[in-house]
Enzyme design. Structure first.
Site, mmCIF file in Angstrom:
data_model
loop_
_atom_site.group_PDB
_atom_site.id
_atom_site.type_symbol
_atom_site.label_atom_id
_atom_site.label_comp_id
_atom_site.label_asym_id
_atom_site.label_seq_id
_atom_site.Cartn_x
_atom_site.Cartn_y
_atom_site.Cartn_z
ATOM 1 C CB CYS A 291 39.086 36.945 41.167
ATOM 2 S SG CYS A 291 38.825 36.952 42.740
ATOM 3 N NE ARG B 298 43.037 38.093 41.127
ATOM 4 C CZ ARG B 298 43.060 37.049 40.257
ATOM 5 N NH1 ARG B 298 43.635 37.235 38.984
ATOM 6 N NH2 ARG B 298 42.679 35.686 40.343
ATOM 7 C CG ASP C 175 46.486 35.211 42.230
ATOM 8 O OD1 ASP C 175 46.273 35.844 43.182
ATOM 9 O OD2 ASP C 175 45.980 33.973 42.058
HETATM 10 P P1 4NP Z 1 41.848 35.962 44.029
HETATM 11 O O1 4NP Z 1 43.366 35.828 44.866
HETATM 12 O O2 4NP Z 1 41.596 35.206 43.092
HETATM 13 O O3 4NP Z 1 42.186 37.349 43.473
HETATM 14 O O4 4NP Z 1 40.867 36.081 45.406
HETATM 15 C C1 4NP Z 1 43.543 34.483 45.225
HETATM 16 C C2 4NP Z 1 43.113 33.976 46.280
HETATM 17 C C3 4NP Z 1 43.311 32.591 46.813
HETATM 18 C C4 4NP Z 1 43.851 31.725 46.074
HETATM 19 C C5 4NP Z 1 44.378 32.033 44.697
HETATM 20 C C6 4NP Z 1 43.973 33.411 44.220
HETATM 21 N N1 4NP Z 1 44.318 30.503 46.500
HETATM 22 O O5 4NP Z 1 44.935 29.720 45.849
HETATM 23 O O6 4NP Z 1 43.912 29.907 47.476
#
Ligand code: 4NP
Length: 157
Positions: free
Chosen positions: A9, A15, A128
């Site tokens: 991800c 995720r 997300d």
């Molecule tokens: P992930 O969620 O891609 O599912 O781990 C996110 C975690 C952090 C961020 C964006 C999405 N961020 O912008 O820091």
């Protein structure tokens, strides 16, 4: 040799660590954990070294999934060679992976998580949950359980 699955991800704190934990749970229940190994990574590096998001861990723990992974960034120099399937959570993850693929063999390993869904077919990404509320984390787990079920059926054929 174990088949290796990598879930990818953006941040590797919501995720993809959940996908890794759900899949590990399903493999264990089906006594397939000697045949497959799971890992996760992020296309971005902002959270490298961190545990999974505490909100994600709380929601996952309620369904008995233990998120133990530590965030790392996807490494095109080793991950494309090391893993058999590289599964992006959303269209951006898939497209980012495709952009750094070195050859057609790499490209063939890249899949989209929601392509394995049967109940949540209408979702073409795992949304997300980072900037949203509790419902978003529950939805991630609902979609991942559906997708992991389909993935398990496909790889254990
Ligand atoms: P992930 O969620 O891609 O599912 O781990 C996110 C975690 C952090 C961020 C964006 C999405 N961020 O912008 O820091």
């Amino acid at each position: 040799m174990k088949k290796k699955l990598l879930f990818v991800c953006l941040g590797n704190i919501c995720r993809s660590p959940s996908a890794e934990a759900v899949m590990n749970g399903f493999l264990k229940v089906n006594m397939l954990n000697d045949e497959f190994e799971c890992d996760s990574a992020g296309t971005g590096g902002w959270h490298v070294g961190e545990r999974a998001d505490s909100r994600m861990r709380t929601h996952a723990a309620r369904r008995d999934y233990d998120l133990t992974s530590i965030a790392r960034q996807f490494n095109p120099k080793s991950d494309f060679d090391e893993f058999d399937l590289i599964i992006g959570m959303d269209a951006q993850n898939v497209s980012d992976l495709q952009d750094i693929a070195r050859n057609s063999e790499d490209l063939h390993k890249i899949k989209s998580m929601t392509d394995y869904c049967t109940r949540y077919k209408h979702y073409n990404s795992v949304p997300d949950p980072y900037y949203g509320g509790a419902d978003g984390f529950e939805l991630v787990l609902d979609i991942l359980e559906d997708a992991c079920d389909g993935l398990l059926k496909q790889i254990s054929k």
